[in-house]
Each structure stands twice: as C-alpha cells, then as structure tokens.
Design an enzyme around this catalytic site. Structure first.
Site, mmCIF file in Angstrom:
data_model
loop_
_atom_site.group_PDB
_atom_site.id
_atom_site.type_symbol
_atom_site.label_atom_id
_atom_site.label_comp_id
_atom_site.label_asym_id
_atom_site.label_seq_id
_atom_site.Cartn_x
_atom_site.Cartn_y
_atom_site.Cartn_z
ATOM 1 N N GLY B 124 0.818 -1.215 0.000
ATOM 2 C CA GLY B 124 0.000 0.000 0.000
ATOM 3 C C GLY B 124 0.843 1.252 0.000
ATOM 4 N N THR B 126 0.405 3.793 -3.058
ATOM 5 C CA THR B 126 -0.355 4.813 -3.793
ATOM 6 C C THR B 126 -1.596 5.265 -3.016
ATOM 7 N N GLY B 131 0.803 9.340 -6.272
ATOM 8 C CA GLY B 131 1.191 8.166 -7.044
ATOM 9 C C GLY B 131 2.686 8.204 -7.279
ATOM 10 N N ARG B 270 -4.036 -17.679 -41.606
ATOM 11 C CA ARG B 270 -4.884 -16.724 -42.310
ATOM 12 C C ARG B 270 -4.333 -16.435 -43.704
ATOM 13 N N ILE B 339 -2.220 -7.945 -36.562
ATOM 14 C CA ILE B 339 -2.042 -9.143 -37.377
ATOM 15 C C ILE B 339 -3.327 -9.962 -37.419
ATOM 16 N N GLU B 365 3.988 0.489 -10.573
ATOM 17 C CA GLU B 365 5.380 0.251 -10.153
ATOM 18 C C GLU B 365 6.339 1.224 -10.838
ATOM 19 N N SER B 368 6.272 4.678 -17.030
ATOM 20 C CA SER B 368 7.393 4.670 -17.982
ATOM 21 C C SER B 368 8.191 5.972 -17.887
HETATM 22 C C1 LIG Z 1 -15.096 -2.435 -35.460
HETATM 23 C C2 LIG Z 1 -15.035 -2.911 -36.881
HETATM 24 C C3 LIG Z 1 -15.992 -2.491 -37.766
HETATM 25 C C4 LIG Z 1 -15.993 -2.923 -39.093
HETATM 26 N N1 LIG Z 1 -16.968 -2.506 -39.961
HETATM 27 C C5 LIG Z 1 -17.003 -2.984 -41.232
HETATM 28 C C6 LIG Z 1 -18.055 -2.601 -42.158
HETATM 29 O O1 LIG Z 1 -18.932 -1.853 -41.805
HETATM 30 N N2 LIG Z 1 -18.047 -3.149 -43.388
HETATM 31 C C7 LIG Z 1 -17.087 -4.008 -43.799
HETATM 32 O O2 LIG Z 1 -17.152 -4.459 -44.946
HETATM 33 N N3 LIG Z 1 -16.077 -4.379 -42.980
HETATM 34 C C8 LIG Z 1 -16.012 -3.886 -41.708
HETATM 35 N N4 LIG Z 1 -14.982 -4.276 -40.837
HETATM 36 C C9 LIG Z 1 -13.989 -5.206 -41.344
HETATM 37 C C10 LIG Z 1 -12.637 -4.534 -41.682
HETATM 38 O O3 LIG Z 1 -12.732 -3.714 -42.807
HETATM 39 C C11 LIG Z 1 -11.599 -5.655 -41.865
HETATM 40 O O4 LIG Z 1 -11.372 -6.183 -40.588
HETATM 41 C C12 LIG Z 1 -10.312 -5.161 -42.491
HETATM 42 O O5 LIG Z 1 -10.474 -4.899 -43.859
HETATM 43 C C13 LIG Z 1 -9.170 -6.181 -42.335
HETATM 44 O O6 LIG Z 1 -9.570 -7.421 -42.796
HETATM 45 P P1 LIG Z 1 -9.395 -8.710 -41.915
HETATM 46 O O7 LIG Z 1 -9.882 -8.436 -40.534
HETATM 47 O O8 LIG Z 1 -9.996 -9.841 -42.635
HETATM 48 O O9 LIG Z 1 -7.832 -8.892 -41.781
HETATM 49 P P2 LIG Z 1 -6.874 -9.573 -42.865
HETATM 50 O O10 LIG Z 1 -7.137 -8.998 -44.202
HETATM 51 O O11 LIG Z 1 -6.919 -11.014 -42.698
HETATM 52 O O12 LIG Z 1 -5.472 -9.020 -42.379
HETATM 53 C C14 LIG Z 1 -4.761 -9.629 -41.315
HETATM 54 C C15 LIG Z 1 -3.402 -8.947 -41.210
HETATM 55 O O13 LIG Z 1 -2.638 -9.178 -42.379
HETATM 56 C C16 LIG Z 1 -2.205 -7.975 -42.953
HETATM 57 N N5 LIG Z 1 -2.137 -8.102 -44.401
HETATM 58 C C17 LIG Z 1 -3.078 -8.597 -45.236
HETATM 59 N N6 LIG Z 1 -2.632 -8.535 -46.507
HETATM 60 C C18 LIG Z 1 -1.400 -7.993 -46.474
HETATM 61 C C19 LIG Z 1 -0.425 -7.659 -47.460
HETATM 62 N N7 LIG Z 1 -0.634 -7.897 -48.749
HETATM 63 N N8 LIG Z 1 0.723 -7.118 -47.075
HETATM 64 C C20 LIG Z 1 0.936 -6.861 -45.759
HETATM 65 N N9 LIG Z 1 0.059 -7.153 -44.799
HETATM 66 C C21 LIG Z 1 -1.102 -7.706 -45.146
HETATM 67 C C22 LIG Z 1 -3.224 -6.956 -42.490
HETATM 68 O O14 LIG Z 1 -2.713 -5.630 -42.564
HETATM 69 C C23 LIG Z 1 -3.489 -7.427 -41.078
HETATM 70 O O15 LIG Z 1 -2.484 -6.961 -40.235
HETATM 71 C C24 LIG Z 1 -14.964 -3.806 -39.528
HETATM 72 C C25 LIG Z 1 -13.970 -4.197 -38.638
HETATM 73 C C26 LIG Z 1 -14.013 -3.752 -37.323
HETATM 74 C C27 LIG Z 1 -12.934 -4.205 -36.376
HETATM 75 C C1 LIG Z 2 -3.696 -2.136 -12.189
HETATM 76 C C2 LIG Z 2 -2.955 -1.314 -11.183
HETATM 77 C C3 LIG Z 2 -2.461 -1.900 -10.030
HETATM 78 C C4 LIG Z 2 -1.794 -1.145 -9.076
HETATM 79 N N1 LIG Z 2 -1.346 -1.748 -7.929
HETATM 80 C C5 LIG Z 2 -0.765 -0.996 -6.966
HETATM 81 C C6 LIG Z 2 -0.362 -1.574 -5.743
HETATM 82 O O1 LIG Z 2 -0.517 -2.797 -5.544
HETATM 83 N N2 LIG Z 2 0.185 -0.805 -4.787
HETATM 84 C C7 LIG Z 2 0.362 0.536 -4.975
HETATM 85 O O2 LIG Z 2 0.848 1.204 -4.070
HETATM 86 N N3 LIG Z 2 -0.010 1.123 -6.138
HETATM 87 C C8 LIG Z 2 -0.562 0.390 -7.135
HETATM 88 N N4 LIG Z 2 -0.954 0.980 -8.300
HETATM 89 C C9 LIG Z 2 -0.812 2.401 -8.461
HETATM 90 C C10 LIG Z 2 0.350 2.782 -9.358
HETATM 91 O O3 LIG Z 2 1.580 2.455 -8.792
HETATM 92 C C11 LIG Z 2 0.230 4.281 -9.662
HETATM 93 O O4 LIG Z 2 -0.904 4.436 -10.480
HETATM 94 C C12 LIG Z 2 1.457 4.848 -10.329
HETATM 95 O O5 LIG Z 2 2.525 4.932 -9.429
HETATM 96 C C13 LIG Z 2 1.213 6.200 -10.946
HETATM 97 O O6 LIG Z 2 0.644 7.065 -10.021
HETATM 98 P P1 LIG Z 2 -0.699 7.875 -10.404
HETATM 99 O O7 LIG Z 2 -1.662 6.933 -10.961
HETATM 100 O O8 LIG Z 2 -1.089 8.638 -9.199
HETATM 101 O O9 LIG Z 2 -0.246 8.834 -11.537
HETATM 102 P P2 LIG Z 2 0.477 10.243 -11.383
HETATM 103 O O10 LIG Z 2 1.625 10.130 -10.472
HETATM 104 O O11 LIG Z 2 -0.554 11.268 -11.064
HETATM 105 O O12 LIG Z 2 1.026 10.456 -12.835
HETATM 106 C C14 LIG Z 2 0.202 10.936 -13.924
HETATM 107 C C15 LIG Z 2 1.085 11.125 -15.138
HETATM 108 O O13 LIG Z 2 2.080 12.121 -14.873
HETATM 109 C C16 LIG Z 2 3.373 11.594 -15.117
HETATM 110 N N5 LIG Z 2 4.333 12.159 -14.186
HETATM 111 C C17 LIG Z 2 4.228 12.254 -12.836
HETATM 112 N N6 LIG Z 2 5.345 12.808 -12.336
HETATM 113 C C18 LIG Z 2 6.169 13.058 -13.392
HETATM 114 C C19 LIG Z 2 7.466 13.654 -13.515
HETATM 115 N N7 LIG Z 2 8.162 14.033 -12.465
HETATM 116 N N8 LIG Z 2 7.980 13.754 -14.770
HETATM 117 C C20 LIG Z 2 7.294 13.334 -15.856
HETATM 118 N N9 LIG Z 2 6.075 12.779 -15.765
HETATM 119 C C21 LIG Z 2 5.523 12.648 -14.550
HETATM 120 C C22 LIG Z 2 3.237 10.117 -14.945
HETATM 121 O O14 LIG Z 2 4.256 9.396 -15.637
HETATM 122 C C23 LIG Z 2 1.868 9.869 -15.538
HETATM 123 O O15 LIG Z 2 1.961 9.762 -16.930
HETATM 124 C C24 LIG Z 2 -1.615 0.238 -9.293
HETATM 125 C C25 LIG Z 2 -2.104 0.816 -10.457
HETATM 126 C C26 LIG Z 2 -2.760 0.069 -11.395
HETATM 127 C C27 LIG Z 2 -3.273 0.732 -12.635
#
Ligand SMILES: Cc1cc2nc3c(=O)[nH]c(=O)nc-3n(C[C@H](O)[C@H](O)[C@H](O)COP(=O)(O)OP(=O)(O)OC[C@H]3O[C@@H](n4cnc5c(N)ncnc54)[C@H](O)[C@@H]3O)c2cc1C
Ligand SMILES: Cc1cc2nc3c(=O)[nH]c(=O)nc-3n(C[C@H](O)[C@H](O)[C@H](O)COP(=O)(O)OP(=O)(O)OC[C@H]3O[C@@H](n4cnc5c(N)ncnc54)[C@H](O)[C@@H]3O)c2cc1C
Lengths: 260, 404
Positions: B124, B126, B131, B270, B339, B365, B368
């Site tokens: 504990g 945060t 944070g 695929r 992919i 923890e 970044s």
């Molecule tokens: C929220 C959502 C809403 C959508 N709505 C619609 C819609 O309204 N109508 C509709 O028709 N479709 C819709 N889609 C489908 C969408 O257009 C397809 O998912 C998209 O065209 C990719 O096709 P795929 O998912 O079959 O992937 P794939 O074509 O199988 O591709 C898989 C991976 O291979 C890569 N890849 C494929 N070919 C190559 C190549 N020649 N070179 C390099 N990389 C390649 C792709 O970039 C990708 O990373 C929707 C999808 C989502 C997620």
């Molecule tokens: C899933 C999950 C599990 C967790 N578990 C634990 C736990 O078990 N125990 C525990 O103690 N905490 C836990 N945490 C909390 C976690 O460690 C904090 O969220 C974290 O340290 C960041 O603090 P914050 O969320 O208050 O962000 P903030 O400190 O408010 O930061 C907000 C943003 O400002 C940036 N920032 C802050 N200061 C600077 C600076 N000096 N320079 C540049 N950028 C800065 C940060 O990088 C971030 O992008 C958990 C968080 C998550 C999401």
C-alpha cells in the site's frame, strides 16, 4: 511396498513429426516424461502414500540426462535407475521387456510395477504385458481404478477399462499394472522435488550390470516409414431455390463422393 | 559468462507453464468478463508453492533463487497478467520487503505464513492524491505508547480485498524538512478493527484480478509491526520496487512471447491475396520486431535476476528491464491485434486481452516516465545508489535450503 514405475523419455506431443530419409524426426522438440507415464508415476506415488514403502523409477534409454527420470523424481519418486548400453540402441519391445524385467529383478523384492498404457512415440502398448510375462507375474492392463490393495494378503483388485465397459479383475501380488488416464490426476512436481531431481546422481546400469551378455537383434524391423498423406479440405456451398432442391443436390453429391 | 538455464530452472519453468496452461488458460476469459478473480487461483498457487518460490525454506518458502522467480513470472503472464500481478505484490513488494528489512521476529510472524501461502500479501503505497510523487503521501501513523494509530486511504492496491498482510507506507513525521524522510513502513494485518477495503471495477485490463482501495480509520497496530526504522519508509518502498519491478519486467516478457506465439500461429493460418499473411513482408516485420522485443526483454530481466542472486544492487538494471519490457509488451500486443485483423478486435481471440492487460504495467510500479527519469538520472550522474542499511540478501543455496 516396494514399487517400481517404468517410464520413458519421449518428445513433447506438441511437436510436429516428419519423416526424413526413412526415419522419424521430431525436429528439436523438447523431451518430456511420456505423457501416459505421468499417470503411472502418480499411481505409484499414491500407492506409496497410502501403504508406505518406496517408489523407484526405472527406464531404459540413451546415456545422459533423462527427462523421464528427472520428472518422476521431481514428482516424488524416491529413487531412479537408468539402464543404458550401446547394444540397446535398436531395441524392440521384446528386448526392452527382457532388459526391464532384469532391472526389476535386480530391485527385488518388488511388490508392484506400474506402466503407462503406451508411449506416445512408438505406441506399441505391449511392454507392460511382456515384462509381466518375463517375470512370470500377472498382468493387469488398461487399469482405470484400483479397488482394493492388500499388501499383507498379497492381492489386488482393479477395474480395467475396455471398450465394452469396465471389467473387475483380482490377482495376486506381485503384479504388473498398466494404467489409463482415467485412473488419476497427475500432480505437478514440487519445488523441493525439482531441486532433488536436478541434483541426485542417477545410477546407470549396463547390460553387464544386469547379468545379460547379449540381447540379440530385434525381431521387429521397420523397412519403410512414411508420413500419412496430407488431408486436403475444401469447402463447397450447395445452392438451390428451395430446401428440397438443396437437399437433393447434397444427397447426390454425397452419393457421388461415396460418403453414403 | 553462462547464458544457460540450469536443469532446475527448466523444470520450474515447465511446472508453472503446465499449471497456467492447463488450469488457468481454459477459464480465464470467463473471469476476465466477470471482472473477478477465479476463487481457486490463490489457494492453488499456494498449494503448488509458487507463493513462496524464492523465500528460504526456514521462512516457509521453497528455497529457489531469484531467477526462478523471474521465470515463474514469465510463464504466468504468458497466460494472464493477473497471475503475475499476484507475484508482484505478494512476493516482490511484500514478502521480499519483509525478507530484506524485517527483524527475525517479524520474519517468523509475518513472512512464514506468506511464504507458505496461508496468507496473501499486498503493498500500500499509492493514495488518491499521491502516485509517482511518493513524498506527497498523506496517510498518517501516530505513535501512542507501544502502538501506532493509522489513518488514511490507499488506492489502486492490487489484491486489496484478498490480502491479509499489507506493507503500508504512512507519514510519521509531518515536520520532516524533506518530506521523504517523514515516511515509515508498517506491516498491517487487514483483520484489525478500522480496516475496510473494496475492489475497483471498470478497469481497462487485469480484470480477472483484484485492484482496489484500503482505508484505515484509527487502526491500532503494535509498534513491533513497524518495518525498519522510523523515517526509513521511502527507502524501504523504493527497495521493494526493485523487486516488484523485476517481476513486472519478467511478466511483460512473457506477455510479449504470448503475443508472438499467437501472431505466428494466426499468420500461418490466415490467407490474404492468395497466400498466408505470414508471407507478406509487412507482417513479417511485425513478427521480427516481436522477436527482438522478446529476446531483449528476456536478457534484461535475467541480468537483473542474476544481479539479485549475486547480492548486487540492481535498481538501474531492474528499472531498465521494467521500462523496456512493459512498453514493448504493449506494442507487441497492439501489433498482435493488427495481425489478427478484425478478429483481434474481439474477445474470440486472446490478443485483445493482452493489449488491455499490457497497458497497466506502463503505469504501475513507476510509470514509464518515472523509469526514464531514473535512467537519465544515472546516465547524467544526477543519481547514485546510496548503500542501504539492509540489502536484499544474495542467493545462497545452502542457506536458502537449510531447514532451520
Ligand atoms: C469495429 C469494426 C468495424 C468494421 N466494420 C465494417 C463494415 O462496416 N463493413 C465491412 O465491410 N467491414 C467492416 N470491418 C472489417 C474490416 O474492414 C476488416 O477487418 C479489415 O479490412 C481487415 O480485414 P481482416 O480483418 O480480414 O484482416 P486480414 O485482411 O486477414 O489481415 C490480417 C493482417 O494481415 C495484414 N495483411 C493482409 N494482406 C497484407 C499484405 N498484402 N501485405 C501486408 N500485410 C497484409 C493486415 O494488414 C493485417 O495486419 C470492420 C472491422 C471492425 C474491427
Ligand atoms: C492495475 C494497477 C495496479 C496497481 N497496484 C498498486 C499496488 O498494488 N500498490 C500501490 O501502491 N499502487 C498500485 N498501483 C498504483 C500505481 O503504482 C500508480 O498508479 C502509479 O505509481 C502512478 O501514479 P498515479 O496513478 O497517481 O499517476 P500520477 O503520479 O498522477 O502520474 C500521472 C502522469 O504524470 C506523469 N508524471 C508524474 N510525475 C512526473 C514527472 N516528475 N515527470 C514526468 N512525468 C511525470 C506520470 O508518468 C503519468 O503519466 C496500481 C495501479 C494500477 C493501474
């Protein structure tokens, strides 16, 4: 009870098997305890936990670190023995059963020997019975449950899992039992067991140590090995104006393909 | 130099991998959707000894080394991040903190049940208003005779509703000129009157885990529950993070591997434009990067683990491993979704969960950005490690495995 469990090191079943130059290749698959043997080790350990005694894991295999023995030790086996000899390189199950039976005799007096139902690499499934025959002991194969075990009275009753159902068999001890996966849920090795397994010196017995001069040549040869033909699948949509017409076309296609 | 894992390490790896794949992988989606931790997870991890993996046998642990801890985390997170989070807080941040800083009495009383897995640990630090800026901690611990009275709220605490033992950091001296020096660490049992807790729902990721708040209202604890000296709380917390971050780095490495494996399998299946998408060079590039990220992250965390085994300070190396591996695990998950195309965008496949789970590790923890400040601080000579009053003990197999 003095319990022996026979185990084998096999490639991981996740590996892809190929045939290269007439030999089976598992690629660089990691070696593991034959998955069927995990149930045998578990049963040996459960038996020891219930009745006391000792579990020795026994394997015939290549010289060097042996994953099957290590795993059996990590799961909790007390001791492990590796039987290895250059003369055993091409051994078939007739030879292996002779060698293992000698090994078991050397560990005498043994009350119970466990085997897995088969090994995932060669899949013969007969080694347990062959060893039993060589020892002159009863063989209880495909065992899915041990109903009663009476070490003093020297008897055991098991359920064998057959296609037709379960068969209850009673026999005298010592006996050889080969188990199926329904018999138990193998445990994971413990950290303590892992440490022991990594450190323990595993004795190596050669044919000479077993009092065997020669084992002869294998009775079984594998003149040819080939991979099963690749199964090609394709998808075909049958279309038509009415369900009746689609069904008719489908039936015709199925008859044409000799499916029905 | 020896890059090989020992047979012991390999067996540990396989054991934990089998557990995660066989028992958790089949059910994880369901619990992720429910936003609850599967009830069997913690008792099962306890039973298998995972919750005490690198704690000496005489303190109830399994006596393995710190590399084993890393390997365990890699395997756990390759299936689900929530499993590794357990190791981060229970082991890295809580148990190892007590191992490093605790008195013999504290180890017997608190570490033994934690290492045996009879109790679960949390950390504990945060708070709602503090944070990254730990010095802004507002919760207090007021000394009254032989007791401390704790007040305040911790937020975002992993295992908040599961833990029995919390390493709690609070302000003991509001007047300290440097507010860092006004903090102290305590071992808080959550069954004390005045302790309340709850889980946070609606998180982006780690939905099958517990993350919540813990509130202390006039909670009285004996003075013996103070870990380390008064005013040492900040140093203790930071040294705990050296161990927690290590588990996060190792886990993120496992997540990258999971992304890589899922992507390779899918890309070979695929087809697009007449061939498997794995034959398209832009897809190959993604696979190549994932391989690079995986191998690099792995080397970085294993080096940190090696330093821990040697008993050498590793704040810098651990922070670097954590920063790199977590940033890259998010990128790997994003590329894995890409992919998978539209299928990657649905929970039919695991990669969308990987993406959601990876995001958190860039925040907890030490964000970044905080890791970047640490790295720049070392490189520019603005930051140096001061020797600690108590260092994490080097791994000594004999001492670790001795029974008493
Ligand atoms: C929220 C959502 C809403 C959508 N709505 C619609 C819609 O309204 N109508 C509709 O028709 N479709 C819709 N889609 C489908 C969408 O257009 C397809 O998912 C998209 O065209 C990719 O096709 P795929 O998912 O079959 O992937 P794939 O074509 O199988 O591709 C898989 C991976 O291979 C890569 N890849 C494929 N070919 C190559 C190549 N020649 N070179 C390099 N990389 C390649 C792709 O970039 C990708 O990373 C929707 C999808 C989502 C997620
Ligand atoms: C899933 C999950 C599990 C967790 N578990 C634990 C736990 O078990 N125990 C525990 O103690 N905490 C836990 N945490 C909390 C976690 O460690 C904090 O969220 C974290 O340290 C960041 O603090 P914050 O969320 O208050 O962000 P903030 O400190 O408010 O930061 C907000 C943003 O400002 C940036 N920032 C802050 N200061 C600077 C600076 N000096 N320079 C540049 N950028 C800065 C940060 O990088 C971030 O992008 C958990 C968080 C998550 C999401």
């Amino acid at each position: 009870m003095n319990i022996v469990v026979c185990v084998k090191q096999t490639p991981d079943t996740a590996a892809t098997v190929t045939v290269e130059d007439g030999r089976i290749s598992w690629g660089d698959a990691p070696l593991v305890l034959n998955p069927w043997d995990e149930f045998a080790v578990e049963q040996a350990l459960l038996t020891k936990e219930a009745y006391g005694g000792k579990v020795t894991a026994l394997t015939m295999g290549p010289e060097g670190p042996n994953e099957a023995l290590k795993m059996a030790l990590a799961m909790g086996a007390d001791e492990a023995v590796l039987i290895s000899d250059p003369a055993l390189e091409e051994a078939d199950t007739l030879i292996a059963s002779r060698v293992l039976a000698k090994g078991i005799e050397k560990l005498a007096p043994v009350d119970l020997v466990f085997f897995g139902r088969s090994s995932v690499d060669s899949e013969s499934g007969v080694l347990g019975s062959q060893v039993a025959r060589r020892l002159g002991w009863p063989t209880l194969s495909l065992v899915a449950a041990i109903n009663t075990l009476d070490p003093e009275g020297g008897s055991i009753e098991v359920e064998r899992m057959l296609e037709e159902g379960r068969q209850v068999v009673r026999s005298k001890l010592p006996a050889v039992v080969s188990v199926v996966k329904e018999i138990n849920e193998p445990r994971y090795p413990s950290f303590m067991g892992i440490r022991r397994a990594a450190r323990v010196e595993i004795p190596l017995w050669t044919l000479a140590d077993l009092g065997l001069e020669a084992v002869g040549s294998p009775a079984v040869a594998w003149p040819e090995i080939f991979a099963p033909p690749k199964v090609e699948t394709s998808c075909e949509f049958i279309e038509g104006d009415s369900p009746r017409e689609i069904a008719k076309k489908l039936a015709e296609r199925l008859i044409e393909e000799k499916v029905i | 130099m020896d890059f090989s894992l020992s047979p012991e390490h390999e067996m540990v790896q396989k054991m934990v991998r089998d557990f995660a794949r066989q028992e958790v992988a089949p059910i994880i989606k369901e619990w992720d959707r429910k936003q609850e931790m599967a009830p069997f997870i913690l008792p099962r991890m306890a039973e298998l000894g995972i919750l005490g993996v690198c704690i000496p046998v005489r303190y109830g642990g399994q006596g393995m080394d710190y590399i084993s801890l890393g390997l365990v985390c890699e395997e756990l997170e390759a299936v689900d991040t929530t499993l590794r989070v357990v190791m981060s807080v229970h082991m890295g941040l809580c148990s190892m903190g007590i191992l490093q800083w605790g008195t013999e009495e504290q180890k017997q009383k608190f570490l033994v049940p934690l290492a045996r897995g009879e109790k679960y640990g949390a950390f504990g630090l945060t708070e709602p208003g503090a944070g990254s800026d730990v010095a802004a901690i507002a919760s207090t611990a007021r000394r009254e005779g032989d007791e401390y009275v704790l007040n305040g709220e911790k937020m975002w605490i992993s295992l908040a509703t599961k833990a029995h033992t919390v390493l709690w950091v609070a302000r003991t001296n509001p007047e300290a000129p440097d507010p860092h020096d006004g903090l102290s660490a305590f071992i808080l049992e959550t069954d004390r009157p005045g302790v309340t807790s709850g889980d946070i729902h609606g998180k982006l990721g780690v939905r099958a885990g517990s993350t919540g708040w813990i509130h202390c209202q006039d909670v009285r604890i004996p003075a013996e529950n103070r870990l380390g000296e008064e005013g040492e709380g900040f140093k203790i917390a930071m040294s705990c993070l050296d161990n927690g971050r290590y588990t996060v780095a190792a886990g993120a490495t496992g997540l990258i591997r999971a992304c890589l494996e899922a992507s390779v399998a899918y890309a070979n299946e695929r087809k697009a434009f007449g061939r498997p998408i794995s034959r398209h060079q832009l897809v190959q590039q993604k696979i190549a990067y994932m391989t690079q990220w995986y191998e690099t992250s792995r080397l970085l965390y294993l080096r940190a683990g090696w330093l821990k085994n040697q008993g050498k300070r590793n704040t810098r190396e651990t922070s670097l491993a954590k920063w790199f591996a977590t940033d890259m695990s998010f990128q790997a998950a994003s590329e894995a979704v890409q992919i998978h195309g539209a299928y990657g965008y649905s929970d039919e496949y695991d990669v969308e969960r990987y993406l959601r789970n990876a995001r958190g590790a860039m925040i907890y923890e030490g964000t970044s950005e905080i890791q970047q400040l640490i790295q720049a601080g070392y490189a520019l000579g603005l930051r140096k490690d001061a020797t600690l009053r108590k260092e994490l003990p080097a791994y000594d197999p004999e001492a670790w495995q001795a029974e008493a």
